[in-house]
Design a protein around this motif. Structure first.
Motif, PDB file in Angstrom:
ATOM      1  N   ALA A  63     115.836 -13.037  -5.361  1.00 41.69           N
ATOM      2  CA  ALA A  63     114.704 -13.872  -5.787  1.00 41.69           C
ATOM      3  C   ALA A  63     114.756 -15.200  -5.044  1.00 41.69           C
ATOM      4  CB  ALA A  63     114.756 -14.098  -7.289  1.00 41.69           C
ATOM      5  N   PRO A  64     113.671 -15.579  -4.370  1.00 39.64           N
ATOM      6  CA  PRO A  64     113.690 -16.820  -3.592  1.00 39.64           C
ATOM      7  C   PRO A  64     113.815 -18.067  -4.464  1.00 39.64           C
ATOM      8  CG  PRO A  64     111.502 -15.824  -3.571  1.00 39.64           C
ATOM      9  CD  PRO A  64     112.423 -14.866  -4.267  1.00 39.64           C
ATOM     10  N   ASP A  65     113.324 -17.997  -5.694  1.00 39.91           N
ATOM     11  CA  ASP A  65     113.380 -19.149  -6.596  1.00 39.91           C
ATOM     12  C   ASP A  65     113.850 -18.649  -7.961  1.00 39.91           C
ATOM     13  OD1 ASP A  65     113.029 -21.360  -8.215  1.00 39.91           O
ATOM     14  OD2 ASP A  65     110.999 -21.804  -7.498  1.00 39.91           O
ATOM     15  N   ARG A  66     115.154 -18.675  -8.167  1.00 41.36           N
ATOM     16  CA  ARG A  66     115.721 -18.152  -9.416  1.00 41.36           C
ATOM     17  C   ARG A  66     115.207 -18.894 -10.639  1.00 41.36           C
ATOM     18  NH1 ARG A  66     121.942 -16.930  -7.843  1.00 41.36           N
ATOM     19  NH2 ARG A  66     121.503 -15.179  -6.478  1.00 41.36           N
ATOM     20  N   ALA A  67     115.050 -20.195 -10.528  1.00 42.86           N
ATOM     21  CA  ALA A  67     114.556 -20.975 -11.673  1.00 42.86           C
ATOM     22  C   ALA A  67     113.163 -20.500 -12.071  1.00 42.86           C
ATOM     23  CB  ALA A  67     114.558 -22.468 -11.346  1.00 42.86           C
ATOM     24  N   ALA A  68     112.320 -20.237 -11.096  1.00 45.07           N
ATOM     25  CA  ALA A  68     110.969 -19.746 -11.390  1.00 45.07           C
ATOM     26  C   ALA A  68     111.027 -18.345 -11.986  1.00 45.07           C
ATOM     27  CB  ALA A  68     110.117 -19.746 -10.119  1.00 45.07           C
ATOM     28  N   LEU A  69     111.938 -17.518 -11.494  1.00 40.86           N
ATOM     29  CA  LEU A  69     112.100 -16.168 -12.041  1.00 40.86           C
ATOM     30  C   LEU A  69     112.516 -16.246 -13.507  1.00 40.86           C
ATOM     31  CD1 LEU A  69     112.256 -13.071 -11.797  1.00 40.86           C
ATOM     32  CD2 LEU A  69     114.621 -13.370 -11.009  1.00 40.86           C
ATOM     33  N   GLU A  87     119.517 -11.430  -7.144  1.00 43.14           N
ATOM     34  CA  GLU A  87     119.937 -12.482  -6.219  1.00 43.14           C
ATOM     35  C   GLU A  87     118.944 -12.680  -5.077  1.00 43.14           C
ATOM     36  OE1 GLU A  87     123.559 -12.001  -4.034  1.00 43.14           O
ATOM     37  OE2 GLU A  87     123.153  -9.897  -3.626  1.00 43.14           O
ATOM     38  N   GLU A  90     112.101 -18.701 -15.578  1.00 41.19           N
ATOM     39  CA  GLU A  90     110.978 -19.254 -16.350  1.00 41.19           C
ATOM     40  C   GLU A  90     109.934 -18.164 -16.635  1.00 41.19           C
ATOM     41  OE1 GLU A  90     107.536 -22.591 -15.709  1.00 41.19           O
ATOM     42  OE2 GLU A  90     109.527 -23.010 -14.901  1.00 41.19           O
TER      43      GLU A  90
END
Length: 132
Positions: free
Chosen positions: A108-114, A106, A116
């Protein structure tokens, strides 16, 4: 390593190792999608080493959480199926591991990037051609 230790700690009261959890959850998932995998297919699906998957499957069979059934078309192949007790334990274990995943990732500043980035590291999807 922190995530791995947290998962191992959460699974310990359920008497599951992480490889056993992966085999149990993977077999459940495939079963819900109409498949009864062989150990090789399960190893391919989960990305596990075939020997580790086999050892984990054998341990789960000894605990009566999965069964190995003769393939009706090829006597060399055993198909894995989760027992009712195994399904119940898998649900509990998945809840524990998902809670750890949430707590761990949680931040992670950018979950979508994580997601990916993690998907880029994952093996390509299985073809389903391997029946061994």
């Amino acid at each position: 390593m922190k995530w791995q230790r947290a998962v191992a700690t959460a699974l310990r009261p359920l008497a599951l190792t992480h490889p056993q959890f992966v085999v149990l959850a993977g077999t459940c998932w495939l079963g819900r999608h109409g498949r009864t995998p062989s150990r090789c297919q399960l190893a391919e699906h989960t990305g596990m080493d075939a020997m580790i998957a086999s050892q984990a499957a054998r341990a789960l069979e000894n605990k009566e959480l999965i069964t190995r059934e003769q393939d009706p078309h090829d006597t060399r192949i055993k198909r894995l199926r989760v027992t009712a007790e195994g399904v119940q334990l898998a649900r509990r274990a998945i809840e524990h591991v998902e809670a750890i995943d949430h707590d761990h990732f949680e931040a992670a500043p950018d979950r979508a990037a994580l997601v990916e980035a993690l998907l880029a590291l994952a093996p390509p999807p299985e073809t389903g051609d391997n029946d061994h």
